[in-house]
Motif scaffolding. Structure first.
Motif, short mmCIF file in Angstrom:
data_model
loop_
_atom_site.label_atom_id
_atom_site.label_comp_id
_atom_site.label_asym_id
_atom_site.label_seq_id
_atom_site.Cartn_x
_atom_site.Cartn_y
_atom_site.Cartn_z
N ILE A 184 -1.98 6.55 1.91
CA ILE A 184 -3.29 6.09 2.39
C ILE A 184 -3.91 5.14 1.36
CG2 ILE A 184 -5.68 6.84 2.78
CD1 ILE A 184 -4.57 9.30 4.21
N LEU A 206 -4.68 1.30 2.12
CA LEU A 206 -6.08 0.89 2.04
C LEU A 206 -6.20 -0.45 1.30
CD1 LEU A 206 -9.15 1.49 2.23
CD2 LEU A 206 -8.93 2.88 0.18
N ASP A 207 -5.43 -0.62 0.26
CA ASP A 207 -5.47 -1.86 -0.53
C ASP A 207 -5.10 -3.08 0.31
OD1 ASP A 207 -6.32 -0.68 -2.78
OD2 ASP A 207 -4.38 -0.60 -3.78
N ARG A 249 -5.97 -3.51 3.48
CA ARG A 249 -6.89 -3.64 4.62
C ARG A 249 -8.24 -4.20 4.15
NH1 ARG A 249 -5.26 0.68 9.17
NH2 ARG A 249 -3.07 0.74 8.66
N LEU A 256 -11.56 -2.79 5.46
CA LEU A 256 -11.96 -1.47 4.95
C LEU A 256 -12.50 -1.58 3.52
CD1 LEU A 256 -9.32 1.16 6.18
CD2 LEU A 256 -11.69 0.87 6.87
N ARG A 309 -11.75 1.32 -3.34
CA ARG A 309 -10.33 1.57 -3.61
C ARG A 309 -10.15 2.99 -4.15
NH1 ARG A 309 -9.76 -4.11 -4.44
NH2 ARG A 309 -7.84 -4.76 -3.39
N LEU A 348 -10.16 5.29 7.11
CA LEU A 348 -9.29 5.63 5.98
C LEU A 348 -8.44 6.86 6.31
CD1 LEU A 348 -9.01 5.34 2.72
CD2 LEU A 348 -10.71 7.15 2.69
N ILE A 400 -5.50 6.36 8.79
CA ILE A 400 -4.40 5.42 8.49
C ILE A 400 -3.02 6.00 8.87
CG2 ILE A 400 -3.12 4.40 6.56
CD1 ILE A 400 -5.80 3.48 5.41
#
Lengths: 291, 130
Positions: free
Chosen positions: B14, B18-19, B21, B24, B52, B120, B123
């Motif tokens: 995740i 996330l990095d 997207r 987000l 992050r 998040l 994901i």
């Protein structure tokens, strides 16, 4: 290809509510027995855009929806800037009746979703002769909030964005992505404090519990629809309400949530067609095929 | 506390996804807090910096302060991450309503960042869908 113009027509009317003039926006399409549609808390008439545009309904019904005061393109009343918006049962009922009177609707069907469904049931109890039937969608006698309504009106955060993130819990995972976000956009756009003021009515006013026994389905039929993914008005809430109204009917809608007409219109369509057929005594010509 | 951090690979994935997207990260730009995720009896401390996930610490540590905690069980999370979850398992607050999760601490901090947090947590579901 050039652009496409939809058949929906939008206009404004002005009515006195609680002794003050209110400018109200409404949309309509079609001709025939009228169906007056009510949106949920924190949103507006756009939730009904697919039903309004659907020729299967407009070919033999006059479909009408309006933005409640403070919502969508309806303005708040003069002096709103120093008022705390808190919707009440009396004000809500007066608004629906004044709009129906001004449009000269002859015993329309009243179809409301969420708080619109709640007020439809209140009107069924208190003003049974005014409507020919009631479609109560995601509606129940009462359920308290499972969240803090004050979250949605704060000086340090965007109530609309928080409200949209919260109500996304009520959309079924089967909703087409575009319609999911169209549905949430309305909550993001809601005016400051409006969603909270609607929720004050929806989560604190228990008066329908005492009135529900007055609903006489022989005077006007009541059909309840509830999406299986609705966390706010759950199928259990809708079933309890259905059992409290002798003669009412209930359909639990699969793969749908709290905003069925907006989040997944194709899925909702046959349920709404069946509902109209039921409350109009089968007189409607709209197809009732299963989803 | 179990010896094997069963959810650690998923949480690390995740953090990695996330990095990638930007929308987000934009939404979480003001979120710099530590969040406790307690799965069954297993504790994971997720330290966020400007959206992050900078660090994931495994194992209960009463000295680690957290802003809010999400407590649930592995089976509920597995159902939550299905492409089309059953009613209630489709949303964090649904898990709470089903009695399969609880949220403690500064809930308002979660609500202010609710879309960021929900997307998040979803994901793994989105990866299943893809």
């Amino acid at each position: 290809m050039t652009g496409v113009i939809e058949p929906i027509i939008g206009r404004y009317l002005t009515v006195d509510i609680a002794g003050r003039p209110h400018r109200i926006y409404f949309e309509e399409n079609g001709a025939g027995p009228p169906v007056l549609c009510l949106h949920t808390a924190g949103a507006d008439t756009r939730q009904w855009r697919h039903i309004l545009n659907d020729s299967a309904f407009s070919s033999d019904h006059r479909i009408i929806a309006f933005d409640m005061p403070w919502h969508g393109k309806s303005l708040p009343p003069e002096g709103f800037e120093t008022e705390e918006y808190l919707l009440t049962t009396d004000c809500y009922i007066e608004t629906v009746l004044r709009v129906a009177d001004t449009l000269e609707l002859d015993k329309p069907v009243l179809a409301g979703c969420s708080m619109g469904g709640r007020i439809a049931l209140q009107i069924a109890a208190l003003h049974p002769g005014r409507f020919s039937g009631f479609v109560a969608i995601e509606a129940s006698d009462f359920q308290p909030a499972w969240y803090d309504i004050d979250w949605f009106h704060r000086p340090d955060a965007h109530g609309g964005e928080m409200g949209a993130a919260l109500v996304s819990a009520n959309i079924a995972p089967h909703a087409p992505t575009a319609e999911r976000w169209n549905t949430l956009w309305m909550f993001m756009q809601s005016g400051p404090g409006v969603f909270r003021g609607d929720l004050s009515f929806y989560t604190k006013d228990e008066s329908l519990v005492a009135n529900i026994g007055r609903i006489d389905t022989k005077v006007a039929p009541v059909h309840i629809l509830c999406g299986e993914y609705d966390l706010t008005c759950t199928p259990e809430d809708a079933t309890r309400t259905h059992r409290a109204i002798p003669g009412s009917s209930l359909e639990i809608m699969t793969e749908l949530g709290h905003f069925p007409m907006s989040e997944n219109p194709a899925r909702f369509r046959p349920y709404f067609a069946r509902a109209l057929a039921i409350v109009t005594g089968g007189k409607t010509a709209v197809g009732t095929e299963a989803a | 506390m179990s010896d094997t951090p069963a959810l650690l690979p998923t949480l690390e994935r995740i953090a990695e996804r996330l990095d990638a997207r930007p929308h987000l990260l934009r939404m979480g730009a003001l979120f710099s807090e530590t969040v406790l995720m307690e799965i069954d009896d297993d504790c994971y401390y997720l330290t966020f910096h400007r959206g992050r996930i900078e660090k994931i610490a495994h194992g209960r540590n009463r000295k680690t302060p957290w802003r809010f905690a999400i407590r649930t069980d592995a089976d509920a999370l597995e159902r939550f991450w299905q492409v089309q979850p059953a009613p209630g398992f489709h949303d964090l607050f649904g898990l709470v309503k089903l009695g399969r999760a609880s949220i403690d601490g500064d809930i308002l901090s979660l609500v202010k960042n609710l879309r960021f947090f929900k997307e998040l947590l979803a994901i793994p579901r989105e990866e299943e869908r893809a």
